[in-house]
Design a protein around this motif. Structure first.
Motif, short mmCIF file in Angstrom:
data_model
loop_
_atom_site.label_atom_id
_atom_site.label_comp_id
_atom_site.label_asym_id
_atom_site.label_seq_id
_atom_site.Cartn_x
_atom_site.Cartn_y
_atom_site.Cartn_z
N ILE A 75 19.34 -1.84 12.17
CA ILE A 75 18.04 -1.20 12.28
C ILE A 75 18.18 0.17 11.36
N ASP A 76 19.61 1.18 11.12
CA ASP A 76 19.01 1.82 10.08
C ASP A 76 17.64 1.85 8.83
N GLN A 77 18.33 0.07 8.28
CA GLN A 77 17.77 -0.57 7.35
C GLN A 77 17.08 -0.37 7.76
N LEU A 78 16.27 -1.15 8.39
CA LEU A 78 14.87 -1.48 8.31
C LEU A 78 13.74 -0.41 8.96
N ILE A 79 14.81 0.90 8.98
CA ILE A 79 13.72 2.38 9.36
C ILE A 79 13.66 3.02 8.20
N ASP A 80 14.54 2.78 7.40
CA ASP A 80 13.97 3.43 5.69
C ASP A 80 13.37 2.63 5.24
N SER A 81 13.32 1.83 5.20
CA SER A 81 12.45 0.87 4.19
C SER A 81 11.26 0.67 4.73
N LYS A 82 11.61 0.88 5.82
CA LYS A 82 9.18 0.93 6.15
C LYS A 82 8.94 2.42 6.23
N ILE A 83 9.50 3.27 6.68
CA ILE A 83 9.54 5.10 6.42
C ILE A 83 9.83 5.31 4.75
N ASN A 84 9.84 4.40 3.76
CA ASN A 84 10.47 5.30 2.84
C ASN A 84 9.40 4.30 1.64
N ALA A 85 8.66 3.67 2.57
CA ALA A 85 7.98 2.43 1.26
C ALA A 85 7.79 2.98 1.15
N ASN A 87 4.40 1.89 -0.76
CA ASN A 87 3.39 1.55 -0.97
C ASN A 87 2.59 2.14 0.17
N GLU A 88 3.61 3.27 1.19
CA GLU A 88 3.02 3.75 1.41
C GLU A 88 2.86 4.88 1.55
N VAL A 89 2.54 6.06 2.47
CA VAL A 89 2.12 7.53 2.52
C VAL A 89 2.54 8.24 3.26
N GLN A 90 3.53 8.96 2.34
CA GLN A 90 5.01 9.47 2.95
C GLN A 90 4.31 11.02 3.82
N ASP A 91 4.55 11.29 4.79
CA ASP A 91 4.41 12.79 5.05
C ASP A 91 5.63 13.01 6.23
N GLU A 92 5.70 14.73 6.90
CA GLU A 92 6.88 14.67 7.63
C GLU A 92 6.36 14.19 9.14
N LEU A 275 -10.45 -0.49 0.02
CA LEU A 275 -9.44 0.47 0.16
C LEU A 275 -9.56 1.58 -1.20
N ILE A 276 -9.47 2.88 -0.26
CA ILE A 276 -9.17 3.98 -1.56
C ILE A 276 -7.75 4.43 -1.26
N LEU A 277 -7.27 4.95 -2.61
CA LEU A 277 -5.88 5.28 -2.57
C LEU A 277 -5.94 6.09 -4.06
N ALA A 278 -5.30 7.47 -3.87
CA ALA A 278 -5.34 8.56 -4.19
C ALA A 278 -3.55 9.38 -4.60
N LEU A 285 1.81 8.38 -3.70
CA LEU A 285 1.47 8.36 -2.80
C LEU A 285 0.50 9.07 -1.57
N VAL A 286 -0.95 9.87 -1.71
CA VAL A 286 -1.12 10.98 -0.47
C VAL A 286 -1.94 10.04 0.64
N LEU A 287 -3.24 8.97 -0.61
CA LEU A 287 -3.92 8.93 0.69
C LEU A 287 -4.10 7.18 0.65
N LYS A 288 -4.21 6.04 1.38
CA LYS A 288 -4.07 4.98 1.59
C LYS A 288 -5.24 4.65 2.77
N MET A 289 -6.66 5.10 2.34
CA MET A 289 -7.76 4.37 3.40
C MET A 289 -8.07 3.57 3.57
N PRO A 290 -8.43 3.25 4.07
CA PRO A 290 -9.77 1.39 4.14
C PRO A 290 -11.64 2.44 4.30
N ALA A 291 -12.22 1.64 3.81
CA ALA A 291 -13.88 2.29 4.01
C ALA A 291 -14.67 1.51 3.87
#
Length: 353
Positions: A75-85, A87-92, A275-278, A285-291
């Motif tokens: 569980i601990d490792q899956l949480i870390d792998s998904k939150i810190n991926a 190719n995903e935008v990270q925020d608080e 898909l817009i990536l910034a 990665l600060v933006l990953k938005m389908p449009a």
């Protein structure tokens, strides 16, 4: 006078029999020692686990696998792998989500244990939520299938890649072959030596394992999509894209992405899905938005399509996007699908066949 007993020398036939008897004793002793050594190795315990799953023998499985320890660390490792991926935008919000998931970790662990036991006993997992157990509001759906990543199919076990022992602890690499990826990926388990046998206590490389699967999946999808990408490149061309911050007042903010596109196809295009990536200068990665955008194009025409995003002031990645100077951002527009007026379309595959 004392009589000296006559010394009897063995015949050649007796010598051969004696040698064979000695050899047989040596073989039996060696076999016994070899078998004793084998049943006290991590490989033997792994074989027993494999047989337990095959025979739906939960009691034997739980002897060689510490389900409590494995699920807790999983569980601990899956949480870390998904939150810190990467190719995903990270925020608080990710940290808040992590805190929330840790709060309900006992429920998630119970779900995982039930699913593992069901998998061993019945050959299939239970539904993500445990029957008869109330699920917390907004609780994430959880399945032990995440460890294999269903999108790339079920792997074939190809044996033990390595065994590194350090006293009563052993790190064992399990080689898994994914037919859809045509590649081997190593899942590492950590085992501990108990009274005469080895027991799995942890799956130790889940984040790296899932990251490798994602990398291989992305590479395979790129190969599959290459002919479609070539067709898309013959259909249109993105000349330029930029980000423009827009602030109507202190509470209403947005960013727009004016994108100049030239249409190269002889067929009229009616819709774009992208898909817009910034990324900032640090590569984060600060933006990953389908449009999407409805258009009406003529062959050879050049036009500007403007996509926009409202800024949520309570999301740190949105604030970072808005406050970063546009010349410090790298913006990419990735086409996902293009629809034509004649009803046909070009569409990238988003999952492996």
């Amino acid at each position: 006078m004392a009589q000296i007993d006559q010394i009897v020398h063995p015949t050649p036939k007796q010598k051969i029999i004696l040698i064979l008897e000695i050899a047989l004793v040596v073989i039996l002793l060696s076999s016994g020692l070899g078998y004793w050594y084998w049943i006290h190795t991590p490989q033997y315990s792994l074989k027993q686990i494999q047989e337990a799953v095959k025979n739906h023998d939960l009691q034997t499985f739980e002897k060689y696998v510490d389900i409590d320890s494995v699920t807790s660390r999983m569980i601990d490792q899956l949480i870390d792998s998904k939150i810190n991926a990467k190719n995903e935008v990270q925020d608080e919000a990710g940290n808040l989500a992590k805190g929330f998931i840790q709060f309900i970790k006992p429920q998630l662990t119970a779900m995982a244990k039930d699913q593992i036991r069901s998998l061993v006993e019945k050959g299939s997992t239970l539904q993500p939520s445990t029957p008869g157990q109330a699920e917390p509001p907004d609780a994430p759906k959880f399945s032990v299938n995440d460890i294999y990543n269903n999108k790339v199919g079920t792997p074939d076990f190809k044996g033990v890649d390595y065994v590194n022992k350090d006293g009563k602890i052993a790190s064992v690499g399990l080689k898994l072959f994914y037919p859809k990826l045509n590649a081997n990926v190593v899942l590492e388990v950590r085992m501990r030596k108990l009274d005469g046998y080895w027991q799995i206590a942890e799956i130790s490389n889940i984040p790296a394992f899932l990251s490798k699967l994602a990398e291989l999946e992305e590479k395979k999808l790129a190969e599959i999509n290459q002919p479609i990408i070539s067709e898309m490149n013959n259909t249109f061309k993105i000349n330029s894209v930029r980000m423009v911050p827009v602030q109507a007042n202190s509470f209403t903010k947005a960013v727009t992405f004016p994108t100049e596109i030239s249409f190269l196809s002889q067929k009229n295009i009616t819709e774009f899905n992208v898909l817009i990536l910034a990324k900032n200068q640090a590569g984060k990665l600060v933006l990953k938005m389908p449009a999407s955008s409805a258009v009406s194009s003529d062959p050879g025409e050049t036009t500007t399509i403007t996509w926009s995003k409202k800024i949520n002031p309570f999301i740190s990645s949105d604030a970072a996007l808005f406050n970063t100077p546009p010349d410090q951002l790298s913006i990419e527009i990735k086409p996902i699908s293009i629809k034509f007026a004649d009803g046909t379309q070009l569409k990238l595959s988003e999952k492996l066949p």
